[in-house]
Write a protein that holds these residues in place. Structure first.
Motif, PDB file in Angstrom:
ATOM      1  N   ARG A  77       0.836  -1.211   0.000  1.00 51.54           N
ATOM      2  CA  ARG A  77       0.000   0.000   0.000  1.00 51.54           C
ATOM      3  C   ARG A  77       0.860   1.245   0.000  1.00 51.54           C
ATOM      4  O   ARG A  77       0.440   2.297  -0.490  1.00 51.54           O
ATOM      5  CB  ARG A  77      -0.919  -0.015   1.218  1.00 51.54           C
ATOM      6  CG  ARG A  77      -1.915  -1.163   1.212  1.00 51.54           C
ATOM      7  CD  ARG A  77      -2.838  -1.105   2.406  1.00 51.54           C
ATOM      8  NE  ARG A  77      -3.658   0.106   2.400  1.00 51.54           N
ATOM      9  CZ  ARG A  77      -4.536   0.413   3.355  1.00 51.54           C
ATOM     10  NH1 ARG A  77      -4.698  -0.411   4.383  1.00 51.54           N
ATOM     11  NH2 ARG A  77      -5.241   1.521   3.274  1.00 51.54           N
ATOM     12  N   GLY A  78       2.044   1.150   0.595  1.00 49.39           N
ATOM     13  CA  GLY A  78       2.963   2.276   0.628  1.00 49.39           C
ATOM     14  C   GLY A  78       4.388   1.797   0.462  1.00 49.39           C
ATOM     15  O   GLY A  78       4.732   0.682   0.883  1.00 49.39           O
ATOM     16  N   THR A  79       5.228   2.631  -0.183  1.00 49.81           N
ATOM     17  CA  THR A  79       6.590   2.215  -0.496  1.00 49.81           C
ATOM     18  C   THR A  79       7.580   3.316  -0.159  1.00 49.81           C
ATOM     19  O   THR A  79       7.369   4.484  -0.509  1.00 49.81           O
ATOM     20  CB  THR A  79       6.726   1.870  -1.991  1.00 49.81           C
ATOM     21  OG1 THR A  79       5.827   0.807  -2.309  1.00 49.81           O
ATOM     22  CG2 THR A  79       8.149   1.452  -2.336  1.00 49.81           C
ATOM     23  N   TYR A  80       8.667   2.944   0.532  1.00 43.97           N
ATOM     24  CA  TYR A  80       9.816   3.827   0.683  1.00 43.97           C
ATOM     25  C   TYR A  80      10.793   3.507  -0.445  1.00 43.97           C
ATOM     26  O   TYR A  80      11.053   2.330  -0.727  1.00 43.97           O
ATOM     27  CB  TYR A  80      10.511   3.584   2.031  1.00 43.97           C
ATOM     28  CG  TYR A  80       9.671   3.924   3.238  1.00 43.97           C
ATOM     29  CD1 TYR A  80       9.647   5.222   3.735  1.00 43.97           C
ATOM     30  CD2 TYR A  80       8.912   2.953   3.871  1.00 43.97           C
ATOM     31  CE1 TYR A  80       8.876   5.535   4.855  1.00 43.97           C
ATOM     32  CE2 TYR A  80       8.146   3.247   4.989  1.00 43.97           C
ATOM     33  CZ  TYR A  80       8.133   4.548   5.481  1.00 43.97           C
ATOM     34  OH  TYR A  80       7.376   4.860   6.574  1.00 43.97           O
ATOM     35  N   ASP A  81      11.332   4.549  -1.080  1.00 48.01           N
ATOM     36  CA  ASP A  81      12.311   4.242  -2.126  1.00 48.01           C
ATOM     37  C   ASP A  81      13.344   5.354  -2.236  1.00 48.01           C
ATOM     38  O   ASP A  81      13.217   6.429  -1.629  1.00 48.01           O
ATOM     39  CB  ASP A  81      11.624   3.969  -3.472  1.00 48.01           C
ATOM     40  CG  ASP A  81      11.316   5.227  -4.258  1.00 48.01           C
ATOM     41  OD1 ASP A  81      11.243   5.129  -5.485  1.00 48.01           O
ATOM     42  OD2 ASP A  81      11.159   6.308  -3.657  1.00 48.01           O
ATOM     43  N   ALA A  82      14.378   5.064  -2.997  1.00 44.35           N
ATOM     44  CA  ALA A  82      15.451   6.015  -3.261  1.00 44.35           C
ATOM     45  C   ALA A  82      15.855   5.867  -4.717  1.00 44.35           C
ATOM     46  O   ALA A  82      15.758   4.776  -5.297  1.00 44.35           O
ATOM     47  CB  ALA A  82      16.643   5.761  -2.342  1.00 44.35           C
ATOM     48  N   GLY A  83      16.300   6.957  -5.319  1.00 41.81           N
ATOM     49  CA  GLY A  83      16.709   6.888  -6.711  1.00 41.81           C
ATOM     50  C   GLY A  83      17.340   8.188  -7.160  1.00 41.81           C
ATOM     51  O   GLY A  83      17.424   9.163  -6.396  1.00 41.81           O
ATOM     52  N   ILE A  84      17.775   8.192  -8.393  1.00 37.45           N
ATOM     53  CA  ILE A  84      18.341   9.397  -9.011  1.00 37.45           C
ATOM     54  C   ILE A  84      17.363   9.889 -10.063  1.00 37.45           C
ATOM     55  O   ILE A  84      17.056   9.172 -11.021  1.00 37.45           O
ATOM     56  CB  ILE A  84      19.715   9.118  -9.632  1.00 37.45           C
ATOM     57  CG1 ILE A  84      20.745   8.847  -8.519  1.00 37.45           C
ATOM     58  CG2 ILE A  84      20.173  10.297 -10.488  1.00 37.45           C
ATOM     59  CD1 ILE A  84      22.135   8.557  -9.024  1.00 37.45           C
TER      60      ILE A  84
END
Length: 461
Positions: A77-84
Motif C-alpha cells: 500500500r505504501g513504499t519507501y524508495d530512493a533513486g536518481i
C-alpha cells in the motif's frame, strides 16, 4: 629538440589562457550564494571558452501506492524508495564570437527496481542506467546581442542553430532549467510531447532565437520522433504520426530586467538576484500527429496543437527576501479523448490478483499527466528573512487544475514544499508533499486522493 620546444610553448599557452575559473552570472548579487559553474577561458578576453556543468538530483520518497500495486512481486500500500531523478554533464563551448556548441549527456529516473539497463536476475532491473545525449547542437551568431566592436547592446539580435535541441515553444516552463527549479521537480505536463515524439523534451531540427529590446523570441522547425500506436475501435486518439514536421515558438516581453538567452533553459528562480516581470505566449503544432479508429477498418488522423500563455514575476522585497510567482494556462488538442498518464520513478506494477477498485492511472504512483483539454498551473514562493549564514529557507506551494476531455471530473493537484539553500542552487534540499487524485477506471471520476512525500537533494557545479 624542436619538438620539445613546441611542446613547452603549447603547455605554457594552455596554462596561461585555459585557466579554470568559477564563473558567476552578472545578474547574481551579493545576497545569492550561488557559485556559478566551471569556466575555462581559451583567450585573455574571455570570448573563447568552455563552460562545464555537472549536477545530480537524488530522491528519497514515501509513496501512497495506487490500489492493486505490487512492488518486487509483493502487494504494498505504501513504499519507501530512493533513486536518481537526473544526472547531467553539460558543456558549452564558445569557439569564437560567431560559433557556439552545446552538448549534454546523462541519465534519468533510476531507482532500486526500475530505470536500469535491460539485464535481469543478478544484474537487477534497476542497475546500470543508460546514459544518452540530451542535447547536441551548434549555433551561429547572425546578429549578436552585444556588438563585438563597440561593446554596446544591439536593439535586435538573431541566432541560428541546428541539431538535437530544446529551444522549445509553448511556455516558459517548457523551456525550464532542471538545475534551477523553484519546486522539487518540474510538473512534466509542461513538455507536451515528452518521451512520445521527442527525446526527453528534445527534437531534431532548426531553431532561431534572439531579442528586440525587451521582447524575446524563440522558434523552431523540427522533425518529431516517429510514433506508430494503433488505435482501438472507438473514439480515442493515440500517437501515430505521419512524418510531418512540427512548428513551435515562444515569445515574451520582459518589463524589468532581462534574462540571458545563452542556453535555452530559463530559471525557475533567481534567488532574488533579479527583478523580473515577464509575460509570454507560445505554441506547438504538427499535422497528423494522432490517429483514431471510429469504426472497424476506418481510420482518421488528427493534428496536434498546443497553446500556452504565462506570467512570471520575481520581486525582491528586502536584501534577503523576495516573492516568486508563476502561472501558466495550457490548451492541448491531441485528437478525441486523448489521455496520457505518467509515473515518475515508478516502483510498482499491477497486481493481477487484485479485485478491488482500480485506478485508470495504473499501479504505483501513476497519475493523469495531460490530454486533450486544458491545464492551469500556478506556483508561489516566498524567501524567508535570512537568520543564518549557512542556509536560506523558501516555502512554496503549487496548484494544477486539469480538465481533460476523456475524464468526467476536473482534477485538482497540490504540492506543498520548502527549499533549503545551502550554497544557492549548487547545494540545496527540497522537502515536498504532493496530493494527486485517482480516477475510477469505469466512471472516470475521482474516487480518492493519494499522497507522496519527497526529499530532493541537488548538488550542482
Amino acid at each position: 629538440m624542436k619538438n620539445h620546444i613546441i611542446r613547452d610553448i603549447c603547455f605554457c599557452w594552455f596554462a596561461l589562457f585555459a585557466t579554470p575559473v568559477f564563473s558567476q552570472s552578472d545578474s547574481l548579487k551579493k545576497n545569492s550564494d550561488d557559485i556559478g559553474s566551471l569556466k575555462i577561458n581559451f583567450d585573455p578576453s574571455g570570448q573563447k571558452y568552455m563552460q562545464i556543468g555537472i549536477w545530480n538530483q537524488t530522491w528519497l520518497r514515501y509513496i501512497d501506492n495506487n490500489p492493486g500495486t505490487l512492488v518486487n512481486g509483493e502487494p504494498e500500500r505504501g513504499t519507501y524508495d530512493a533513486g536518481i531523478r537526473r544526472m547531467r554533464i553539460s558543456t558549452l563551448a564558445q569557439l569564437s564570437p560567431k560559433f557556439l556548441m552545446f552538448y549534454q549527456i546523462g541519465f534519468n529516473n533510476q531507482t532500486f527496481i526500475s530505470g536500469g539497463g535491460s539485464g535481469t536476475g543478478a544484474q537487477g532491473n534497476g542497475k546500470k542506467a543508460t546514459v544518452f545525449f540530451h542535447d547536441a547542437y551548434g549555433e551561429y551568431t547572425l546578429i549578436p546581442e552585444l556588438d563585438t566592436e563597440t561593446k554596446k547592446k544591439n536593439n535586435f539580435s538573431l541566432y541560428l542553430g541546428a541539431g538535437l535541441h530544446s529551444w522549445n515553444g509553448v511556455s516558459r516552463l517548457t523551456n525550464a532549467s532542471s538545475s534551477k527549479m523553484l519546486t522539487a521537480d518540474l510538473p512534466v505536463y509542461n513538455f507536451p510531447t515528452i518521451e512520445i515524439s521527442d527525446q526527453m523534451s528534445r527534437q531534431f531540427g532548426v531553431f532561431v532565437h534572439g531579442s528586440y529590446k525587451k521582447f524575446t523570441y524563440r522558434m523552431n522547425v523540427n522533425k518529431p520522433f516517429a510514433t506508430n500506436n494503433e488505435p482501438k475501435i472507438g473514439n480515442t486518439a493515440v500517437d501515430n504520426n505521419k512524418g510531418d514536421v512540427s512548428f513551435a515558438g515562444y515569445y515574451s516581453y520582459q518589463f524589468f530586467e532581462t534574462e540571458s538567452q545563452k542556453t535555452p533553459f530559463l530559471a525557475g528562480t533567481y534567488l532574488g538576484s533579479k527583478k523580473i516581470l515577464n509575460i509570454g505566449a507560445g505554441f506547438y503544432s504538427t499535422k497528423n500527429g494522432t490517429k483514431t479508429q471510429p469504426s472497424e477498418g476506418v481510420y482518421e488522423n488528427h493534428d496536434i496543437r498546443v497553446l500556452g500563455i504565462d506570467i512570471f514575476s520575481e520581486l525582491p522585497l528586502t536584501d534577503d527576501t523576495y516573492l516568486s510567482i508563476y502561472s501558466v494556462y495550457y490548451n492541448y488538442q491531441f485528437g478525441p479523448n486523448y489521455l496520457r498518464t505518467t509515473a515518475l520513478l515508478n516502483p510498482g506494477t499491477a497486481d493481477p490478483a487484485y479485485t478491488g477498485q482500480t485506478a485508470l492511472e495504473g499501479a504505483g504512483n501513476g497519475r493523469v499527466l495531460l490530454g486533450t483539454g486544458s491545464i492551469w498551473h500556478t506556483q508561489f514562493a516566498y524567501m524567508l528573512p535570512r537568520f543564518s549564514k549557512s542556509v536560506q529557507i523558501q516555502p512554496y506551494v503549487t496548484y494544477a487544475r486539469k480538465s481533460m476531455e476523456a475524464l468526467n471530473e476536473t482534477g485538482n493537484y497540490y504540492d506543498f514544499g520548502t527549499n533549503f539553500y545551502f550554497v544557492g542552487h549548487n547545494a540545496k534540499v527540497s522537502l515536498q508533499y504532493s496530493s494527486r487524485p485517482l480516477y475510477d477506471t469505469e466512471t472516470k471520476t475521482v474516487f480518492k486522493h493519494a499522497g507522496e512525500v519527497l526529499i530532493a537533494m541537488q548538488f550542482f557545479l
